[in-house]
Design a protein around this motif. Structure first.
Motif, mmCIF file in Angstrom:
data_model
loop_
_atom_site.group_PDB
_atom_site.id
_atom_site.type_symbol
_atom_site.label_atom_id
_atom_site.label_comp_id
_atom_site.label_asym_id
_atom_site.label_seq_id
_atom_site.Cartn_x
_atom_site.Cartn_y
_atom_site.Cartn_z
ATOM 1 N N LYS A 26 -16.615 52.703 -13.691
ATOM 2 C CA LYS A 26 -15.338 52.624 -12.924
ATOM 3 C C LYS A 26 -14.676 51.290 -13.493
ATOM 4 O O LYS A 26 -13.641 51.045 -13.677
ATOM 5 C CB LYS A 26 -15.001 52.639 -11.438
ATOM 6 N N GLU A 27 -15.284 50.248 -13.275
ATOM 7 C CA GLU A 27 -15.050 48.761 -13.541
ATOM 8 C C GLU A 27 -14.885 48.694 -15.349
ATOM 9 O O GLU A 27 -13.948 48.160 -15.630
ATOM 10 C CB GLU A 27 -16.088 47.735 -13.365
ATOM 11 N N LYS A 28 -15.761 49.458 -15.870
ATOM 12 C CA LYS A 28 -15.620 49.353 -17.424
ATOM 13 C C LYS A 28 -14.273 49.899 -17.710
ATOM 14 O O LYS A 28 -13.669 49.466 -18.682
ATOM 15 C CB LYS A 28 -16.874 50.041 -18.074
ATOM 16 N N LYS A 29 -13.776 51.196 -17.190
ATOM 17 C CA LYS A 29 -12.856 51.786 -17.466
ATOM 18 C C LYS A 29 -11.445 50.888 -17.292
ATOM 19 O O LYS A 29 -10.416 50.934 -17.795
ATOM 20 C CB LYS A 29 -12.621 53.037 -16.802
ATOM 21 N N GLN A 30 -11.532 50.331 -16.127
ATOM 22 C CA GLN A 30 -10.453 49.277 -15.712
ATOM 23 C C GLN A 30 -10.412 47.923 -16.703
ATOM 24 O O GLN A 30 -9.273 47.709 -17.106
ATOM 25 C CB GLN A 30 -10.471 48.658 -14.533
ATOM 26 N N SER A 31 -11.288 47.553 -17.134
ATOM 27 C CA SER A 31 -11.591 46.380 -18.011
ATOM 28 C C SER A 31 -11.161 46.693 -19.422
ATOM 29 O O SER A 31 -10.442 46.040 -20.173
ATOM 30 C CB SER A 31 -12.892 45.887 -18.065
ATOM 31 N N ILE A 32 -11.120 48.131 -19.901
ATOM 32 C CA ILE A 32 -10.897 48.469 -21.199
ATOM 33 C C ILE A 32 -9.189 48.408 -21.199
ATOM 34 O O ILE A 32 -8.916 47.949 -22.176
ATOM 35 C CB ILE A 32 -11.347 49.876 -21.425
ATOM 36 N N LEU A 33 -8.762 48.915 -20.008
ATOM 37 C CA LEU A 33 -7.101 48.695 -19.954
ATOM 38 C C LEU A 33 -6.784 47.344 -20.308
ATOM 39 O O LEU A 33 -5.572 47.212 -21.163
ATOM 40 C CB LEU A 33 -6.526 49.156 -18.755
ATOM 41 N N TRP A 34 -7.035 46.284 -19.939
ATOM 42 C CA TRP A 34 -6.641 45.079 -20.036
ATOM 43 C C TRP A 34 -7.617 44.171 -21.083
ATOM 44 O O TRP A 34 -7.359 42.833 -21.005
ATOM 45 C CB TRP A 34 -6.726 44.323 -18.807
ATOM 46 N N SER A 35 -8.391 44.577 -21.736
ATOM 47 C CA SER A 35 -9.471 43.908 -22.751
ATOM 48 C C SER A 35 -8.611 43.185 -23.663
ATOM 49 O O SER A 35 -8.897 42.209 -24.257
ATOM 50 C CB SER A 35 -10.380 44.892 -23.187
ATOM 51 N N TRP A 36 -7.343 43.834 -24.080
ATOM 52 C CA TRP A 36 -6.543 43.125 -25.310
ATOM 53 C C TRP A 36 -5.749 41.914 -24.774
ATOM 54 O O TRP A 36 -5.496 41.042 -25.554
ATOM 55 C CB TRP A 36 -5.569 44.030 -25.836
ATOM 56 N N PHE A 37 -5.862 41.818 -23.544
ATOM 57 C CA PHE A 37 -5.089 40.601 -22.920
ATOM 58 C C PHE A 37 -6.041 39.117 -22.395
ATOM 59 O O PHE A 37 -6.239 38.898 -21.458
ATOM 60 C CB PHE A 37 -4.241 40.818 -21.666
ATOM 61 N N THR A 38 -6.509 39.018 -23.537
ATOM 62 C CA THR A 38 -7.638 37.964 -23.657
ATOM 63 C C THR A 38 -6.896 36.553 -23.269
ATOM 64 O O THR A 38 -5.684 36.322 -23.327
ATOM 65 C CB THR A 38 -8.367 37.720 -24.935
ATOM 66 N N PRO A 39 -7.900 35.459 -22.717
ATOM 67 C CA PRO A 39 -7.191 34.139 -22.160
ATOM 68 C C PRO A 39 -6.518 33.599 -23.511
ATOM 69 O O PRO A 39 -5.525 32.827 -23.180
ATOM 70 C CB PRO A 39 -8.466 33.423 -21.916
ATOM 71 N N GLN A 40 -7.014 33.800 -24.763
ATOM 72 C CA GLN A 40 -6.099 33.038 -25.922
ATOM 73 C C GLN A 40 -4.753 33.698 -25.949
ATOM 74 O O GLN A 40 -4.255 32.910 -26.325
ATOM 75 C CB GLN A 40 -7.001 33.320 -27.302
ATOM 76 N N PHE A 41 -4.950 35.054 -25.798
ATOM 77 C CA PHE A 41 -3.551 35.621 -25.884
ATOM 78 C C PHE A 41 -2.478 35.289 -24.735
ATOM 79 O O PHE A 41 -1.193 35.257 -25.081
ATOM 80 C CB PHE A 41 -3.645 37.125 -26.015
ATOM 81 N N GLN A 42 -3.273 34.991 -23.737
ATOM 82 C CA GLN A 42 -2.490 34.703 -22.380
ATOM 83 C C GLN A 42 -1.739 33.390 -22.654
ATOM 84 O O GLN A 42 -0.727 33.128 -22.456
ATOM 85 C CB GLN A 42 -3.087 34.770 -21.281
ATOM 86 N N ILE A 43 -2.619 32.268 -23.113
ATOM 87 C CA ILE A 43 -1.987 30.957 -23.393
ATOM 88 C C ILE A 43 -1.107 30.800 -24.498
ATOM 89 O O ILE A 43 0.206 30.347 -24.472
ATOM 90 C CB ILE A 43 -3.199 30.518 -23.979
#
Length: 104
Positions: free
Chosen positions: A42-59
């Motif tokens: 279940k945790e892997k499925k949730q992390s796939i959803l937000w995996s594109w929003f990495t810290p570099q992209f957030q900054i």
């Protein structure tokens, strides 16, 4: 009476077969490991959803949003936009009527 004796024999055979079942040895922490594997999916499925929003992209996103806001604020503070708005309002007769009041 013979049917009752057959039923009693069947009951005794059933109960005696339960005594022949050997005890199963379960490895320690089997339940914990199994539950951990189940919830890890279940945790892997949730992390796939937000995996594109990495810290570099957030900054990068934060920097772009702040820069856009600074640009917008500087454009709003300029006097040229106020003059343009007044000219637009006068051209289309949208400005407030200017009249002299007795109370002024």
């Amino acid at each position: 009476m013979e049917t009752n004796k057959n039923i009693q024999d069947k009951i005794k055979d059933t109960l005696s077969s339960a005594d022949k079942i050997a005890q199963v040895n379960v490895p320690p922490f089997f339940k914990d490991k199994t539950l951990e594997l189940l919830f890890a999916e279940k945790e892997k499925k949730q992390s796939i959803l937000w995996s594109w929003f990495t810290p570099q992209f957030q900054i990068t996103t934060l920097i772009v949003v702040v820069a856009l806001n600074v640009f917008a604020i500087t454009q709003l503070d300029s006097n040229a936009s106020g003059d343009e708005i007044d000219e637009f309002a006068q051209t289309y007769s949208l400005s407030a009527a200017e009249y002299q009041s007795v109370f002024n």
